[in-house]
Design an enzyme around this catalytic site. Structure first.
Site, PDB file in Angstrom:
ATOM      1  N   SER A   1       0.830  -1.201   0.000  1.00 57.38           N
ATOM      2  CA  SER A   1       0.000   0.000   0.000  1.00 57.38           C
ATOM      3  C   SER A   1       0.872   1.261   0.000  1.00 57.38           C
ATOM      4  CB  SER A   1      -0.964  -0.029   1.184  1.00 57.38           C
ATOM      5  OG  SER A   1      -1.853   1.052   1.150  1.00 57.38           O
TER       6      SER A   1
ATOM      7  N   ASP B   1      -3.152   6.354  -3.298  1.00 56.83           N
ATOM      8  CA  ASP B   1      -2.038   5.726  -2.603  1.00 56.83           C
ATOM      9  C   ASP B   1      -1.396   4.680  -3.512  1.00 56.83           C
ATOM     10  OD1 ASP B   1      -4.014   3.782  -2.473  1.00 56.83           O
ATOM     11  OD2 ASP B   1      -3.719   3.333  -0.350  1.00 56.83           O
TER      12      ASP B   1
ATOM     13  N   ASP C   1      -1.246   1.394  -3.912  1.00 54.29           N
ATOM     14  CA  ASP C   1      -1.996   0.325  -4.578  1.00 54.29           C
ATOM     15  C   ASP C   1      -3.342   0.810  -5.098  1.00 54.29           C
ATOM     16  OD1 ASP C   1      -3.000   0.606  -1.983  1.00 54.29           O
ATOM     17  OD2 ASP C   1      -3.492  -1.516  -1.783  1.00 54.29           O
TER      18      ASP C   1
ATOM     19  N   ASP D   1      -6.125   1.840  -3.901  1.00 50.93           N
ATOM     20  CA  ASP D   1      -7.449   1.526  -3.363  1.00 50.93           C
ATOM     21  C   ASP D   1      -8.027   2.693  -2.565  1.00 50.93           C
ATOM     22  OD1 ASP D   1      -5.744   1.292  -1.187  1.00 50.93           O
ATOM     23  OD2 ASP D   1      -6.595  -0.592  -0.468  1.00 50.93           O
TER      24      ASP D   1
END
Length: 469
Positions: free
Chosen positions: A101, A250, A252, A254
């Site tokens: 992340s 961010d 990743d 999501d």
């Protein structure tokens, strides 16, 4: 010496330092354990990963471990985390993606999901996967299944982009100039596919890209928009280009953060409110009388107030994506929002997707003529402190000091113990939550009040009590 998995397996995912607490060997064992614990031998599993340098090696190691235990693996390559949820939801299979992340470059990790994008957490098998994988590592081998699985490859980006566009129609909005800061993360791949014309017909959006090059060393700034310092480049670009809105994702992709035409951050609670209003209206148009919307206890009280005003039913839950997703499913909620900019959708398998939330905000902005700051005024009527961390060893004693203070000085204050402790003054209209971190010596404070003066007064009083001595 084998890797000790206890440090990298967290409550919701796996996360560790590459070469130390997460290695190709530990990942191979985890892939095998994933198949065994979830009973996936003879079934299909999807595996992908983000742009971190170690992700390709880890994808292949996980696939190797999973096929050794009899699962067929479809490698879906470089993906955002919500692409994993899309694949698990539409293909009806379990899966994993390699990502840490927003964490720094030396980290990587694994997010896992069951078929239908149901999260794998400590409550739903993650620790059993850890223990089984540890057994493989300690034994020094992964037993071969009777029938080894096969590995195939598939690109899901086009299907993902088409699916999101089917949920929010942006074709008829007014033209908007949009600055997007991908932070060298996976939004650099998904933004051109969903909002641009890389794979589908162009939308009335002029995308100004910032840091779209996929680079897991994060050469420009950390891919963590929650930190104000990481929004500075986006804010500057929005002002320089005269853009209507700025979006920051961010690593990743999501989570999505929003800034207005002046570069001022829009609170995630306000984003949750505007998306909730749209999802309630859509559900009501389909015949649902009182659509349920989930919000965690740290979102602004403007969110449940708006949900009720629009004829929906607000349901409050504790912080954390596995809790939100579980309540989304049990309540058949149409939408869920968190203060941390995670947004969950019934139409997206109860999973979180920053891109779909961004599309709702773009639609709301583009369906009217005003600025984003004007539009958001009604969704953000209160003043919030943001999350303030205090490094406290005895967190329980600090909370007790605050509890004793308000019990003695203002009996109108109510106290609720749910995911920390929430103090509310129903007459003066303020509330605050003190929530201890499970992994760090931090006590987290969030305050909201009708105006800045009231918020600052409550904030300073509480911090004085928490930090005394």
């Amino acid at each position: 010496m084998t890797t000790d998995l206890s440090s990298s397996f967290k409550a919701y995912d796996v996360r560790g330092i590459v070469g130390e607490s997460i290695t190709a060997e530990s990942v191979r064992a985890t892939g095998a354990a994933f198949v065994d614990v979830l009973g996936l031998a003879g079934s299909s599993v999807v595996v992908g990963g983000d742009m971190r340098p170690s992700s390709p090696e880890f994808i292949e190691a996980f696939a190797d471990g999973a096929t050794r235990r009899g699962a067929d693996v479809t490698v879906i390559g470089s993906i955002s985390t919500d692409e994993l949820y899309f694949a698990c939801g539409t293909l009806g299979c379990a899966g994993a993606t390699f990502t840490a992340s927003h964490n720094p470059a030396q980290y990587n990790g694994i997010k896992m999901a069951k078929a239908g994008a149901v999260p794998v957490s400590s409550d739903t098998g993650l620790y059993e996967i850890r223990d089984t994988a540890q057994g493989f590592l300690d034994a020094g081998e992964i037993p071969a299944a009777e029938h080894r699985g096969q590995i195939s490859r598939r690109d899901v980006l086009g299907d993902y982009a088409h699916y999101l566009r089917s949920l929010v129609d942006l074709r008829q909005i007014r033209p908007l100039k949009v600055v997007v800061d991908a932070g060298n993360g996976m939004a650099g791949l998904t933004t051109p596919a969903v909002l641009g014309n890389a794979l589908l017909d162009p939308l009335p959006l002029d995308i100004v890209p910032l840091y779209f090059e996929l680079d897991g060393t994060f050469p420009n700034h950390p891919a963590n928009p929650l930190e104000p310092a990481n929004l500075v480049d986006l804010q500057k670009a929005v002002r320089e280009h005269g853009a209507d809105i700025g979006l920051a994702f961010d690593g990743d992709a999501d989570r999505c953060f929003v800034v207005d035409q002046d570069g001022e951050p829009v609170s995630p609670s306000a984003v949750a409110a505007i998306v909730a209003e749209r999802e309630i209206a859509r559900a009501q148009a389909a015949g649902e009388e009182h659509p349920v919307v989930i919000h965690n206890l740290i979102t602004s009280r403007a969110v449940p107030e708006l949900i009720e005003a629009q004829g929906g039913r607000p349901v409050r839950t504790r912080v954390g994506h596995s809790f939100i997703k579980a309540v989304m499913a049990s309540e058949r909620a149409v939408f869920g929002g968190e203060h941390s900019a995670h947004y969950y959708f019934k139409d997206f398998f109860n999973a979180d997707t920053g891109m779909l939330a961004a599309m709702h905000v773009l639609a709301a902005l583009g369906e009217q003529d005003g600025t984003l700051s004007d539009l958001m005024e009604r969704y953000d009527p209160y003043t919030a402190s943001g999350e303030i961390n205090s490094e406290i060893e005895d967190k329980a004693a600090a909370v007790d000091r605050v509890r004793s203070h308000f019990a003695a000085t203002d009996p109108a204050v109510t106290v609720e113990d749910m995911d920390g402790t929430t103090f509310t003054h129903p007459e003066q209209g303020w509330w605050f939550n003190l929530r201890p971190s499970n992994t760090e010596p931090f006590l987290r404070l969030n305050v909201e009040a009708p105006d800045t003066a009231a918020m600052e007064s409550v904030r300073d009083t509480v911090l004085g009590l928490v930090r005394q001595g």
